[in-house]
Write a protein that holds these residues in place. Structure first.
Motif, mmCIF file in Angstrom:
data_model
loop_
_atom_site.group_PDB
_atom_site.id
_atom_site.type_symbol
_atom_site.label_atom_id
_atom_site.label_comp_id
_atom_site.label_asym_id
_atom_site.label_seq_id
_atom_site.Cartn_x
_atom_site.Cartn_y
_atom_site.Cartn_z
ATOM 1 N N ALA A 1 4.912 5.808 -12.385
ATOM 2 C CA ALA A 1 4.951 5.224 -11.039
ATOM 3 C C ALA A 1 3.630 5.385 -10.298
ATOM 4 N N VAL A 2 2.766 6.279 -10.785
ATOM 5 C CA VAL A 2 1.463 6.450 -10.146
ATOM 6 C C VAL A 2 0.624 5.206 -10.421
ATOM 7 N N PRO A 3 0.104 4.536 -9.378
ATOM 8 C CA PRO A 3 -0.720 3.335 -9.597
ATOM 9 C C PRO A 3 -1.899 3.609 -10.516
ATOM 10 N N ARG A 4 -2.284 2.581 -11.286
ATOM 11 C CA ARG A 4 -3.349 2.755 -12.264
ATOM 12 C C ARG A 4 -4.660 3.190 -11.631
ATOM 13 N N GLY A 5 -4.962 2.664 -10.451
ATOM 14 C CA GLY A 5 -6.197 3.060 -9.784
ATOM 15 C C GLY A 5 -6.214 4.532 -9.429
ATOM 16 N N VAL A 6 -5.051 5.065 -9.015
ATOM 17 C CA VAL A 6 -4.965 6.489 -8.687
ATOM 18 C C VAL A 6 -5.075 7.329 -9.944
ATOM 19 N N ARG A 7 -4.435 6.876 -11.038
ATOM 20 C CA ARG A 7 -4.539 7.610 -12.299
ATOM 21 C C ARG A 7 -5.979 7.644 -12.795
ATOM 22 N N ALA A 8 -6.685 6.517 -12.634
ATOM 23 C CA ALA A 8 -8.078 6.469 -13.066
ATOM 24 C C ALA A 8 -8.952 7.409 -12.236
ATOM 25 N N MET B 1 5.649 6.055 -4.211
ATOM 26 C CA MET B 1 6.736 5.975 -5.182
ATOM 27 C C MET B 1 6.929 7.251 -6.002
ATOM 28 N N PRO B 2 5.867 7.950 -6.446
ATOM 29 C CA PRO B 2 6.100 9.181 -7.221
ATOM 30 C C PRO B 2 6.905 10.227 -6.460
ATOM 31 N N LEU B 3 6.605 10.434 -5.179
ATOM 32 C CA LEU B 3 7.367 11.416 -4.416
ATOM 33 C C LEU B 3 8.795 10.944 -4.166
ATOM 34 N N LEU B 4 8.979 9.643 -3.981
ATOM 35 C CA LEU B 4 10.333 9.115 -3.827
ATOM 36 C C LEU B 4 11.152 9.367 -5.090
ATOM 37 N N LEU B 5 10.546 9.118 -6.248
ATOM 38 C CA LEU B 5 11.236 9.381 -7.509
ATOM 39 C C LEU B 5 11.518 10.869 -7.682
ATOM 40 N N GLY B 6 10.630 11.708 -7.151
ATOM 41 C CA GLY B 6 10.890 13.146 -7.178
ATOM 42 C C GLY B 6 12.121 13.503 -6.357
ATOM 43 N N GLY B 7 12.275 12.852 -5.194
ATOM 44 C CA GLY B 7 13.476 13.070 -4.397
ATOM 45 C C GLY B 7 14.727 12.577 -5.094
ATOM 46 N N LEU B 8 14.641 11.405 -5.727
ATOM 47 C CA LEU B 8 15.775 10.888 -6.501
ATOM 48 C C LEU B 8 16.107 11.809 -7.675
ATOM 49 N N ARG B 9 15.081 12.355 -8.268
ATOM 50 C CA ARG B 9 15.280 13.284 -9.392
ATOM 51 C C ARG B 9 16.046 14.523 -8.941
ATOM 52 N N SER B 10 15.626 15.103 -7.819
ATOM 53 C CA SER B 10 16.300 16.285 -7.300
ATOM 54 C C SER B 10 17.737 15.974 -6.894
ATOM 55 N N ALA B 11 17.938 14.829 -6.245
ATOM 56 C CA ALA B 11 19.282 14.456 -5.818
ATOM 57 C C ALA B 11 20.200 14.231 -7.015
ATOM 58 N N THR B 12 19.693 13.581 -8.046
ATOM 59 C CA THR B 12 20.509 13.309 -9.229
ATOM 60 C C THR B 12 20.947 14.598 -9.909
ATOM 61 N N LEU B 13 20.048 15.545 -10.037
ATOM 62 C CA LEU B 13 20.404 16.808 -10.678
ATOM 63 C C LEU B 13 21.431 17.579 -9.861
ATOM 64 N N GLN B 14 21.302 17.555 -8.544
ATOM 65 C CA GLN B 14 22.282 18.228 -7.697
ATOM 66 C C GLN B 14 23.644 17.580 -7.825
ATOM 67 N N VAL C 1 0.831 -1.208 0.000
ATOM 68 C CA VAL C 1 0.000 0.000 0.000
ATOM 69 C C VAL C 1 0.866 1.260 0.000
ATOM 70 N N GLU C 2 1.709 1.406 1.023
ATOM 71 C CA GLU C 2 2.420 2.671 1.201
ATOM 72 C C GLU C 2 3.510 2.888 0.155
ATOM 73 N N VAL C 3 4.326 1.877 -0.087
ATOM 74 C CA VAL C 3 5.424 2.048 -1.044
ATOM 75 C C VAL C 3 4.909 2.353 -2.454
ATOM 76 N N PRO C 4 3.919 1.605 -2.989
ATOM 77 C CA PRO C 4 3.424 1.969 -4.336
ATOM 78 C C PRO C 4 2.820 3.367 -4.399
ATOM 79 N N LEU C 5 2.062 3.756 -3.368
ATOM 80 C CA LEU C 5 1.447 5.082 -3.382
ATOM 81 C C LEU C 5 2.470 6.191 -3.184
#
Length: 251
Positions: A215-222, A145-158, A139-143
């Motif tokens: 990374a956004v779960p399909r149910g959330v996108r729907a 994941m988008p913010l985690l990838l956002g953190g990885l994105r910011s860290a990678t650019l820095q 439940v928690e990790v899939p939901l």
């Protein structure tokens, strides 16, 4: 405009890409430092962030540490670590500094991704008999994941931007042509290397943007998808049918 034209001409010159110290080798070194630093930072920050987000404990400490780490002067910290461990270990010291730089945004993305989840979703998972471990992974990790990838994105650019400083320690990377250009007053080389770093950063940013979307779960996108518009209730659907028109003419 001539400066930019000369910089692109320098980039497109095949001789600058070949051999030892060529742009292919320097780009590989730049990406290697970036990947190693982000991977090690993720190994530390992601489990810690998930623990904080799941339990709700230690958030204030994590926020304080993240804020303090963001305020550290990277250039000064880099030379401090090299002086402490010695020139022979300047490579590991550089990686350590880059890891410290990458940890705060990854940590913030990891625990924030779990904190923003609606508590009713977590309560529903517990109500159907899920264990805490199942709630975290299913439940928690899939939901989150988008913010985690956002953190990885910011860290990678820095990290991509900061790896340029590794050239001051003779560790290679795309900062080397910039330093050489400063010494030789070769502005084409300086601007060409800077453009290449920008292209790498934008490419990685676009890649993470795509990953965040998928990374956004399909149910959330729907659930976020806009509903089709319906006709106003006051408008009659049969207003223009032939039968209605014939009745109106008889009346």
């Amino acid at each position: 405009m001539n400066l930019f034209g000369d910089a692109f001409a320098w980039l497109l010159d095949p001789e600058n890409w070949q051999g030892p110290g060529g742009l292919i080798e320097l780009t590989g070194q730049h990406l290697w430092f970036t990947a190693v630093a982000v991977i090690f930072a993720a190994l530390v920050a992601v489990p810690l962030g998930w623990l904080i987000g799941h339990t709700g404990r230690g958030r204030e400490l994590a926020v304080g540490i993240s804020g303090a780490a963001r305020a550290l002067p990277t250039f000064g910290l880099l030379f401090l670590f090299v002086m402490l461990v010695g020139v022979t270990l300047r490579g590991p010291a550089t990686v350590l500094v880059l890891v410290l730089l990458a940890i705060p945004p990854i940590l913030a993305g990891a625990y924030a991704g779990l904190e923003v989840i609606d508590r009713r979703t977590i309560d529903a998972a517990r109500a159907v008999g899920m264990t805490e471990w199942q709630i975290l992974w299913k439940v928690e990790v899939p939901l989150g994941m988008p913010l985690l990838l956002g953190g990885l994105r910011s860290a990678t650019l820095q990290v991509v931007a900061t790896v340029t400083l590794a050239a001051y320690l003779n560790l290679g990377g795309l900062g080397l042509p910039i330093i050489q250009g400063i010494a030789l007053r070769d502005y084409d080389r300086m601007l060409g290397a800077a453009i290449l770093i920008i292209v790498i950063a934008l490419t990685l940013d676009a890649l993470f943007a795509v990953l965040e979307t998928y990374a956004v779960p399909r149910g959330v996108r729907a659930a976020r998808a806009p509903e089709p518009r319906t006709a106003p209730s006051g408008r009659r659907a049969t207003a223009e049918t032939p039968a209605t028109t014939e009745r109106e003419e008889k009346n």
